[in-house]
Scaffold this motif. Sequence first.
Motif, PDB file in Angstrom:
ATOM      1  N   ILE A 118       0.761  -1.088   0.090  1.00 25.91           N
ATOM      2  CA  ILE A 118       0.115  -0.039   0.221  1.00 25.91           C
ATOM      3  C   ILE A 118       0.796   1.185  -0.147  1.00 25.91           C
ATOM      4  CG2 ILE A 118      -1.954   1.139   1.366  1.00 25.91           C
ATOM      5  CD1 ILE A 118      -2.288  -1.599   2.730  1.00 25.91           C
ATOM      6  N   PRO A 119       0.531   2.326  -0.925  1.00 27.31           N
ATOM      7  CA  PRO A 119       1.451   3.404  -0.783  1.00 27.31           C
ATOM      8  C   PRO A 119       1.150   3.990   0.397  1.00 27.31           C
ATOM      9  CG  PRO A 119      -0.773   3.714  -2.108  1.00 27.31           C
ATOM     10  CD  PRO A 119      -0.468   2.279  -1.903  1.00 27.31           C
ATOM     11  N   LEU A 159      -5.630  -0.270  11.625  1.00 33.31           N
ATOM     12  CA  LEU A 159      -4.745  -1.746  11.943  1.00 33.31           C
ATOM     13  C   LEU A 159      -5.201  -2.215  13.110  1.00 33.31           C
ATOM     14  CD1 LEU A 159      -1.249  -0.316  10.960  1.00 33.31           C
ATOM     15  CD2 LEU A 159      -2.759  -1.814   9.447  1.00 33.31           C
ATOM     16  N   GLU A 160      -5.577  -1.756  14.174  1.00 32.19           N
ATOM     17  CA  GLU A 160      -5.961  -2.371  15.419  1.00 32.19           C
ATOM     18  C   GLU A 160      -7.295  -2.939  15.183  1.00 32.19           C
ATOM     19  OE1 GLU A 160      -5.877  -3.669  19.271  1.00 32.19           O
ATOM     20  OE2 GLU A 160      -4.379  -2.512  18.188  1.00 32.19           O
ATOM     21  N   ALA A 161      -8.099  -2.689  14.414  1.00 32.12           N
ATOM     22  CA  ALA A 161      -9.386  -3.002  14.379  1.00 32.12           C
ATOM     23  C   ALA A 161      -9.022  -4.339  13.309  1.00 32.12           C
ATOM     24  CB  ALA A 161     -10.435  -2.044  13.646  1.00 32.12           C
ATOM     25  N   GLY A 204      -0.529  -9.286   6.143  1.00 32.99           N
ATOM     26  CA  GLY A 204      -0.698  -9.389   4.887  1.00 32.99           C
ATOM     27  C   GLY A 204      -0.620  -7.682   4.267  1.00 32.99           C
ATOM     28  N   LEU A 205      -0.517  -6.649   5.139  1.00 37.35           N
ATOM     29  CA  LEU A 205      -0.394  -5.447   4.795  1.00 37.35           C
ATOM     30  C   LEU A 205       1.020  -4.853   4.902  1.00 37.35           C
ATOM     31  CD1 LEU A 205      -3.468  -4.071   6.500  1.00 37.35           C
ATOM     32  CD2 LEU A 205      -3.369  -4.760   4.319  1.00 37.35           C
ATOM     33  N   LYS A 215       1.629  -3.426  15.426  1.00 32.87           N
ATOM     34  CA  LYS A 215       0.189  -3.705  14.932  1.00 32.87           C
ATOM     35  C   LYS A 215       0.497  -5.086  13.959  1.00 32.87           C
ATOM     36  CE  LYS A 215      -1.678  -0.302  17.103  1.00 32.87           C
ATOM     37  NZ  LYS A 215      -2.421  -0.511  18.322  1.00 32.87           N
ATOM     38  N   GLY A 216       1.742  -5.238  13.394  1.00 33.64           N
ATOM     39  CA  GLY A 216       1.743  -6.529  12.673  1.00 33.64           C
ATOM     40  C   GLY A 216       2.162  -6.005  11.046  1.00 33.64           C
ATOM     41  N   ALA A 217       1.802  -4.793  10.659  1.00 34.33           N
ATOM     42  CA  ALA A 217       2.203  -4.477   9.377  1.00 34.33           C
ATOM     43  C   ALA A 217       3.630  -4.327   8.971  1.00 34.33           C
ATOM     44  CB  ALA A 217       1.359  -3.391   8.890  1.00 34.33           C
ATOM     45  N   GLY A 218       3.933  -4.397   7.777  1.00 33.43           N
ATOM     46  CA  GLY A 218       5.407  -4.143   7.324  1.00 33.43           C
ATOM     47  C   GLY A 218       5.818  -3.302   6.710  1.00 33.43           C
ATOM     48  N   PHE A 219       6.953  -2.994   6.253  1.00 29.63           N
ATOM     49  CA  PHE A 219       7.275  -1.866   5.177  1.00 29.63           C
ATOM     50  C   PHE A 219       8.080  -2.282   4.093  1.00 29.63           C
ATOM     51  CE2 PHE A 219       6.692   0.237   9.450  1.00 29.63           C
ATOM     52  CZ  PHE A 219       5.856   1.197   8.917  1.00 29.63           C
TER      53      PHE A 219
END
Length: 414
Positions: free
Chosen positions: A244-245, A264-266, A273-274, A300-304
């Motif tokens: 995602i940009p 992200l929390e919700a 997967g984001l 929150k679990g998201a990456g970059f």
Amino acid sequence: MQALVYTFIALAAAGVGATAYFGLTFTPAEAILAAVVVGCVFVVLLERTLRQRAENRLERAIEDLSRLLATDAQAGAVLGQRINAMADINADQRLDGVEADISVLGTVIRQVAEAVAEIEDRAAKPQPAGRERMIAAAVPPPSAPPAREPEPSIPLEMVRQALADNRLVYHIQPVVTLPQRRPQGYDLVPRLMLEDGDLADYADFAPRRNGQDVLRHVEGVGLVEAITICRRARSSGQPITLYIPLSRASLGDSASSEQLLASLEANRAIAEGLIFAIAESEWRGMSTAERAIADAVAKKGAGFSIVNVKSLRVDVAEMAAQNVRSLRVDAARFIEAPESFTDFHASDIADYVARFEVVLLATGIASERQIVELLEDGITLVQGPHIAAPGPVRPDLVVEAPRGATPKLRRAES
């Protein structure tokens, strides 16, 4: 600094002597002796503390040397394997490859020798004061002025009008693994539908300055689309990864960053997967507050995924700790001038980065020849027009919003 400490010790010892003489009725000789003893004890403790600090610094330097020697050993092992593999091959045809490998090994050995000499100099010379070391470490190396980016072809007011008319659409472009070319994930590609029905790419309408509200709108809608697609794909039993940009326009805005973290929390079930794609210049230029938001996003679990990487001479371990999962390099530039990215051999850099669970992602694949050369260098994650162009998302994975309506973020189902 040490002079102040010694002055304090002398004053403290004199205070003890005065207390002993006037308060405890010691004789002058006994009071002086007490002051000397206390001063000596303080000096011994101070010297012991300074010695321990110097030993700790030396231990850290030795650990750095050990890691460098491990890299040297790995390079030697790789060289040995290649020489064994070339034993039955005509040496004349592989002479250039052998010379390149020997050059890399020589570079590594020279770096080891320089590191050893530096450690020996540090051990032989007195350590500088702590404030001087902090000032030297805080001074950044000089950098070349950034190249000016071209202005978008679509005026900002026209873009704002198109967004108000709900003419922003999102397509996806696959990121595949070689050689099977199976999709590993998908880039969420924003496009703008023009009045004549044509689609404008993001580079044609993304504002370079004075358009932070447009960037926040595009990235906010993209997050909504990504959450919707990931949730529906997970419900169908086929979870996917979406890139995602993201930019500092959203990270630096309190309302946008709060909405990002709340989303992200919700949706923690799909946060893995984001992956947020952010330009290298934006990543390096983040303020302390923006870095805190990025760290919260990682928790929150998201990456970059770092986009438009110009150099791989970076602290990969630190980036991995910040949940950076991939570094994107231009395929043509990496193939034609790998030395502009790294001092490692082109075939070794992918393995080195992978040691920290970070992958190299080559973008802009334009020919089959580039795929073959990237495979030889160990790069297996690619994307580009030769692989697949951006296309519409499957209708069953998106939710059509009413024309003119502002999409709202979907919350996790209880």
